[in-house]
Design a protein around this motif. Structure first.
Motif, PDB file in Angstrom:
ATOM      1  N   GLN A  94       0.846  -1.180   0.000  1.00  0.00           N
ATOM      2  CA  GLN A  94       0.000   0.000   0.000  1.00  0.00           C
ATOM      3  C   GLN A  94       0.890   1.242   0.000  1.00  0.00           C
ATOM      4  N   ARG A  96       0.572   5.934  -0.429  1.00  0.00           N
ATOM      5  CA  ARG A  96      -0.312   7.098  -0.410  1.00  0.00           C
ATOM      6  C   ARG A  96       0.248   8.124  -1.383  1.00  0.00           C
ATOM      7  N   VAL A  97      -0.635   8.734  -2.176  1.00  0.00           N
ATOM      8  CA  VAL A  97      -0.223   9.713  -3.183  1.00  0.00           C
ATOM      9  C   VAL A  97       0.254  10.988  -2.489  1.00  0.00           C
ATOM     10  N   VAL A 119       0.392   5.784 -13.281  1.00  0.00           N
ATOM     11  CA  VAL A 119      -0.708   4.829 -13.401  1.00  0.00           C
ATOM     12  C   VAL A 119      -0.602   4.148 -14.759  1.00  0.00           C
ATOM     13  N   LEU A 126      -4.671  10.087 -10.105  1.00  0.00           N
ATOM     14  CA  LEU A 126      -4.887   9.861  -8.679  1.00  0.00           C
ATOM     15  C   LEU A 126      -4.497  11.125  -7.924  1.00  0.00           C
ATOM     16  N   GLU A 127      -5.398  11.589  -7.063  1.00  0.00           N
ATOM     17  CA  GLU A 127      -5.204  12.853  -6.347  1.00  0.00           C
ATOM     18  C   GLU A 127      -4.380  12.650  -5.074  1.00  0.00           C
ATOM     19  N   SER A 130      -4.599  10.064  -1.860  1.00  0.00           N
ATOM     20  CA  SER A 130      -5.384   8.886  -2.252  1.00  0.00           C
ATOM     21  C   SER A 130      -4.626   7.621  -1.872  1.00  0.00           C
ATOM     22  N   VAL A 132      -3.323   3.974  -2.574  1.00  0.00           N
ATOM     23  CA  VAL A 132      -3.033   3.194  -3.784  1.00  0.00           C
ATOM     24  C   VAL A 132      -2.293   1.926  -3.384  1.00  0.00           C
ATOM     25  N   ALA A 145      -2.236   1.653  -8.607  1.00  0.00           N
ATOM     26  CA  ALA A 145      -3.663   1.668  -8.917  1.00  0.00           C
ATOM     27  C   ALA A 145      -4.389   2.078  -7.639  1.00  0.00           C
ATOM     28  N   PRO A 146      -5.577   2.653  -7.771  1.00  0.00           N
ATOM     29  CA  PRO A 146      -6.303   3.085  -6.573  1.00  0.00           C
ATOM     30  C   PRO A 146      -6.699   1.906  -5.680  1.00  0.00           C
ATOM     31  N   THR A 147      -6.707   2.175  -4.393  1.00  0.00           N
ATOM     32  CA  THR A 147      -7.138   1.205  -3.393  1.00  0.00           C
ATOM     33  C   THR A 147      -8.353   1.792  -2.699  1.00  0.00           C
ATOM     34  N   THR A 148      -9.333   0.965  -2.427  1.00  0.00           N
ATOM     35  CA  THR A 148     -10.544   1.484  -1.796  1.00  0.00           C
ATOM     36  C   THR A 148     -10.316   1.839  -0.335  1.00  0.00           C
TER      37      THR A 148
END
Length: 158
Positions: A94, A96-97, A119, A126-127, A130, A132, A145-148
């Motif tokens: 994991q 973080r952006v 990406v 991705l902001e 966020s 990821v 890639a984005p992570t929920t």
């Protein structure tokens, strides 16, 4: 030839030592098995066997060791935890952006370090902040890639 007969055991021990030293450089258990064969030939000389019997003892013991003892030894040394290290170990982690991540640029905080990131082509930007996850490492760039949901990272490891 009397000289050979008087010292054959010592020559076989010398051959075993040489094979043992070669084994240290190869670590493949091949020369170790030949060293075992040389020790068997030395033992054959110790009981008074003629040179032909010593050579047969060497060949037979080496062959048996190569086909019986070597495979399980190799399997034993090659089993175990195959720990993934280096950048490959970061895949799936994991992050973080830190700076918006696009197809060509961006920054993420990954394992306590800031990495350049991007990406996959066609993915959305991705902001900042966020969550990821790392899909792959491409050189010195993390492809993310984005992570929920990003698990909480203990203070000091961010």
């Amino acid at each position: 030839m009397d000289n050979w007969g008087d010292h054959a055991w010592l020559i076989w021990i010398g051959v075993a030592v040489v094979f043992g030293l070669i084994e240290i450089t190869s670590l493949d258990f091949f020369f170790l098995m030949l060293a075992g064969g040389a020790l068997a030939a030395s033992a054959a000389d110790a009981v008074g066997a003629p040179l032909a019997v010593q050579v047969i003892a060497f060949a037979a013991a080496s062959g048996v060791l190569l086909f019986v003892a070597r495979p399980p030894l190799r399997a034993w040394t090659q089993k175990g935890d195959r720990t993934i290290t280096g950048t490959a170990a970061l895949v799936g982690h994991q992050a973080r952006v830190v700076e918006p991540v696009t197809e060509t640029s961006g920054l993420v905080k990954l394992s306590g370090e800031v990495w350049s990131a991007r990406v996959e082509p066609g993915a959305l930007t991705l902001e900042v902040d966020s969550p990821v996850h790392v899909i792959k490492i491409d050189g010195a760039t993390a492809v993310v890639a984005p992570t929920t949901q990003l698990p909480e990272i203990p203070e000091g490891r961010q």
